[in-house]
Design a protein around this motif. Structure first.
Motif, PDB file in Angstrom:
ATOM      1  N   ALA A   1       0.269  10.068   9.027  1.00  0.00           N
ATOM      2  CA  ALA A   1      -1.107   9.268   9.803  1.00  0.00           C
ATOM      3  C   ALA A   1      -0.525   8.739  11.205  1.00  0.00           C
ATOM      4  O   ALA A   1       0.500   8.254  11.218  1.00  0.00           O
ATOM      5  CB  ALA A   1      -1.398   7.978   8.862  1.00  0.00           C
ATOM      6  N   SER A   2      -1.610   8.991  12.155  1.00  0.00           N
ATOM      7  CA  SER A   2      -0.980   8.607  13.340  1.00  0.00           C
ATOM      8  C   SER A   2      -1.287   7.063  13.419  1.00  0.00           C
ATOM      9  O   SER A   2      -0.458   6.523  14.375  1.00  0.00           O
ATOM     10  CB  SER A   2      -2.179   9.057  14.459  1.00  0.00           C
ATOM     11  OG  SER A   2      -2.121  10.548  14.320  1.00  0.00           O
ATOM     12  N   GLU A   3      -2.216   6.495  12.970  1.00  0.00           N
ATOM     13  CA  GLU A   3      -2.215   4.907  12.961  1.00  0.00           C
ATOM     14  C   GLU A   3      -2.343   4.516  11.356  1.00  0.00           C
ATOM     15  O   GLU A   3      -3.391   4.230  10.725  1.00  0.00           O
ATOM     16  CB  GLU A   3      -3.602   4.634  13.712  1.00  0.00           C
ATOM     17  CG  GLU A   3      -3.547   5.072  15.014  1.00  0.00           C
ATOM     18  CD  GLU A   3      -4.779   4.333  15.740  1.00  0.00           C
ATOM     19  OE1 GLU A   3      -5.740   3.862  15.047  1.00  0.00           O
ATOM     20  OE2 GLU A   3      -5.089   4.881  16.853  1.00  0.00           O
ATOM     21  N   PRO A   4      -0.876   4.384  10.866  1.00  0.00           N
ATOM     22  CA  PRO A   4      -0.894   3.914   9.336  1.00  0.00           C
ATOM     23  C   PRO A   4      -1.668   2.462   9.224  1.00  0.00           C
ATOM     24  O   PRO A   4      -2.441   2.543   8.035  1.00  0.00           O
ATOM     25  CB  PRO A   4       0.633   3.855   9.052  1.00  0.00           C
ATOM     26  CG  PRO A   4       0.974   4.606  10.064  1.00  0.00           C
ATOM     27  CD  PRO A   4       0.211   4.537  11.318  1.00  0.00           C
ATOM     28  N   GLN A   5      -1.549   1.562   9.908  1.00  0.00           N
ATOM     29  CA  GLN A   5      -2.459   0.205   9.819  1.00  0.00           C
ATOM     30  C   GLN A   5      -3.916   0.464   9.973  1.00  0.00           C
ATOM     31  O   GLN A   5      -4.401  -0.196   8.642  1.00  0.00           O
ATOM     32  CB  GLN A   5      -1.773  -0.759  10.875  1.00  0.00           C
ATOM     33  CG  GLN A   5      -2.177  -2.203  10.703  1.00  0.00           C
ATOM     34  CD  GLN A   5      -1.629  -2.639   9.412  1.00  0.00           C
ATOM     35  OE1 GLN A   5      -0.475  -2.490   9.038  1.00  0.00           O
ATOM     36  NE2 GLN A   5      -2.348  -3.703   8.849  1.00  0.00           N
ATOM     37  N   ARG A   6      -4.388   1.122  10.529  1.00  0.00           N
ATOM     38  CA  ARG A   6      -5.788   1.480  10.560  1.00  0.00           C
ATOM     39  C   ARG A   6      -6.345   1.975   9.484  1.00  0.00           C
ATOM     40  O   ARG A   6      -7.116   1.856   8.944  1.00  0.00           O
ATOM     41  CB  ARG A   6      -5.978   2.141  11.930  1.00  0.00           C
ATOM     42  CG  ARG A   6      -7.668   2.401  12.245  1.00  0.00           C
ATOM     43  CD  ARG A   6      -7.919   3.027  13.677  1.00  0.00           C
ATOM     44  NE  ARG A   6      -9.456   3.298  13.441  1.00  0.00           N
ATOM     45  CZ  ARG A   6      -9.989   4.175  13.369  1.00  0.00           C
ATOM     46  NH1 ARG A   6      -9.277   5.421  12.490  1.00  0.00           N
ATOM     47  NH2 ARG A   6     -11.203   4.482  13.363  1.00  0.00           N
ATOM     48  N   TRP A   7      -5.323   3.071   8.835  1.00  0.00           N
ATOM     49  CA  TRP A   7      -5.805   3.894   7.786  1.00  0.00           C
ATOM     50  C   TRP A   7      -5.842   3.040   6.467  1.00  0.00           C
ATOM     51  O   TRP A   7      -6.636   3.096   5.581  1.00  0.00           O
ATOM     52  CB  TRP A   7      -4.714   4.921   7.679  1.00  0.00           C
ATOM     53  CG  TRP A   7      -4.676   5.903   6.421  1.00  0.00           C
ATOM     54  CD1 TRP A   7      -3.753   5.756   5.364  1.00  0.00           C
ATOM     55  CD2 TRP A   7      -6.056   6.259   5.674  1.00  0.00           C
ATOM     56  NE1 TRP A   7      -4.233   6.419   4.207  1.00  0.00           N
ATOM     57  CE2 TRP A   7      -5.583   6.980   4.460  1.00  0.00           C
ATOM     58  CE3 TRP A   7      -7.203   6.468   5.941  1.00  0.00           C
ATOM     59  CZ2 TRP A   7      -6.204   7.439   3.649  1.00  0.00           C
ATOM     60  CZ3 TRP A   7      -8.231   7.278   5.204  1.00  0.00           C
ATOM     61  CH2 TRP A   7      -7.598   7.731   4.044  1.00  0.00           C
ATOM     62  N   GLN A   8      -4.847   1.898   6.429  1.00  0.00           N
ATOM     63  CA  GLN A   8      -4.914   1.057   5.344  1.00  0.00           C
ATOM     64  C   GLN A   8      -5.953   0.289   5.472  1.00  0.00           C
ATOM     65  O   GLN A   8      -6.477  -0.222   4.398  1.00  0.00           O
ATOM     66  CB  GLN A   8      -3.440   0.312   5.368  1.00  0.00           C
ATOM     67  CG  GLN A   8      -2.247   1.105   5.229  1.00  0.00           C
ATOM     68  CD  GLN A   8      -0.817   0.225   5.214  1.00  0.00           C
ATOM     69  OE1 GLN A   8      -0.829  -0.698   4.476  1.00  0.00           O
ATOM     70  NE2 GLN A   8      -0.209   0.668   5.952  1.00  0.00           N
ATOM     71  N   GLN A   9      -6.237  -0.180   6.566  1.00  0.00           N
ATOM     72  CA  GLN A   9      -7.506  -1.046   6.669  1.00  0.00           C
ATOM     73  C   GLN A   9      -8.759  -0.514   6.179  1.00  0.00           C
ATOM     74  O   GLN A   9      -9.585  -0.752   5.637  1.00  0.00           O
ATOM     75  CB  GLN A   9      -7.625  -1.443   8.021  1.00  0.00           C
ATOM     76  CG  GLN A   9      -6.519  -2.385   8.597  1.00  0.00           C
ATOM     77  CD  GLN A   9      -6.783  -2.803   9.953  1.00  0.00           C
ATOM     78  OE1 GLN A   9      -7.600  -2.302  10.709  1.00  0.00           O
ATOM     79  NE2 GLN A   9      -5.908  -3.837  10.393  1.00  0.00           N
TER      80      GLN A   9
END
Length: 415
Positions: A128-136
């Motif tokens: 995932a390029s942006e794990p934090q955004r994906w978790q949100q």
């Protein structure tokens, strides 16, 4: 049991001490009088006999206690049926092909915790390029529904089916999210649908177009025969019209024939291919054209001994199509450059990257570039990238467009 062992030890020590004292006393008394030494030994025998009786009575009890302890330890070492079931369940959960996440609601933000190996791979660096955004995004999904979500990865945009269930554990409300990546399956179904559509359209168009082309040629021949009987202006108009019909029919026939390649790709014939040799052939074929434009075409394989089992002809055709697109995308670049690199990625999968320094693919068009008939060029037919994706899937691989860090475009072939 410890106290009994201590008692046994104390008794043994007492016997040893008594015998030692008796021996020492006997020794000193023997020096003085032999009769006194014999008397000391006789006096020491009754206490020693009593102590031996105590030790014999303690021995069975200690043995029984030790046997009981050994049995208890053996029982603890062998799991119960419930423990075995729990371990089997944990193993199934860990290796499940679906990524599972636990979502806990907090005062400020939700906490997303991966529950198995598939979930940890989704959040691992490089996926995932942006794990934090994906978790949100995952935490924002309402329970009781299934949705198709898109997220950016290092291999381009991928889609996944997400289902969320609400539950309560130890009095605390939580959400359980199940994530199933479906990008490859969706691509395969879309390719099959496009192939069937193209096959039907080309068949119907050719059935109608063939008699038109044939009649136009026949009409041109008849017009030549009746040329003396017609006024010059009428003959000229008819000749122009029939020639236009014949030319457009021939052009349309060629256009339709080119799309048949999407529905008539032969089945791959896999063989062991050494990528270094394949890249050398491509470099000899295409590099001179880039050099003539003042640019470069670089090919690299890491390691040099890298091999793959694939249809060599279809892989070459896929790479030629990608390099042709790169040449067209850099036609107005002062120093055009394209790099083709091959290496092993995570999971021992082959990763071939084709990167150029052209204008790149606009974000608004990135979702459509693999669709047949779609092209950003005026004279384009929209089959180049669609054919490459079809060849990749036929050989068990995928084709992705990845957003590069700098300028240009980047396409990834994975097998």
């Amino acid at each position: 049991m410890a106290s009994e062992r201590s008692l046994k030890t104390t008794a043994s020590a007492s016997i040893a001490a008594m015998l030692a004292l008796s021996g020492a006393a006997g020794y000193f008394f023997a020096l003085a009088s032999p009769r006194l030494s014999v008397l000391c030994l006789l006096l020491a025998m009754p206490p020693a006999w009593l102590l031996c009786r105590c030790l014999n009575r303690l021995a069975p009890r200690v043995s029984r206690q030790e046997s009981t302890m050994t049995a208890a330890m053996a029982a603890a070492a062998s799991p119960t049926p419930d423990e075995e079931s729990l371990r089997a369940l944990e193993a199934c959960l860990e290796h499940a092909p679906i990524a599972l996440f636990r979502i806990q609601s907090g005062a400020v933000e939700h906490k997303v915790t991966p529950l198995n190996a598939s979930a940890r791979r989704q959040l691992a660096p490089g996926h995932a390029s942006e794990p934090q955004r994906w978790q949100q995004l995952l935490a924002a999904q309402p329970p009781g529904q299934r949705r198709l979500l898109s997220f950016d990865t290092e291999r381009g945009v991928e889609r996944a089916l997400v289902a969320v269930a609400a539950l309560t554990l130890q009095g605390a409300p939580q959400h359980l999210a199940a994530l199933m990546p479906v990008e490859s399956e969706l691509e395969a179904e879309a390719l099959n649908a496009w192939r069937e559509l193209v096959q039907v359209l080309t068949h119907e168009i050719m059935n109608s177009l063939t008699p038109v082309a044939s009649l136009s040629r026949t009409a041109c021949d008849l017009l030549a025969d009746v040329h003396p009987l017609l006024p010059h202006d009428i003959h000229a108009d008819l000749a122009t019209a029939l020639d236009a019909i014949a030319r457009r029919a021939a052009s349309l026939a060629d256009f339709v024939a080119s799309y048949r390649s999407l529905s008539s790709v032969p089945a791959p014939q896999p063989e062991t291919v050494r990528l270094e040799h394949l890249f050398q052939r491509l470099e000899a074929l295409l590099a001179p054209a880039w050099q003539a434009r003042g640019g470069t075409a670089a090919f690299s394989v890491e390691p040099a001994s890298l091999e793959v089992r694939i249809d060599a002809g279809q892989l070459e055709q896929a790479l030629i199509n990608l390099l042709t697109n790169a040449a067209e995308a850099t036609h107005d670049i002062t120093a055009p450059r394209v790099t083709v690199s091959a290496r092993l990625s995570r999971g021992a999968r082959l990763r071939i990257e084709v990167r150029d320094n052209g204008h790149g693919v606009p974000d608004t068009l990135a979702a459509h570039i693999f669709m047949p008939f779609f092209s950003t060029r005026k004279q384009g037919r929209g089959i180049g990238l669609a054919l490459v994706r079809h060849l990749a899937h036929a050989n068990g691989g995928t084709l992705r467009h990845a957003r590069p860090v700098g300028a240009g475009a980047c396409f990834l072939l994975s097998f």
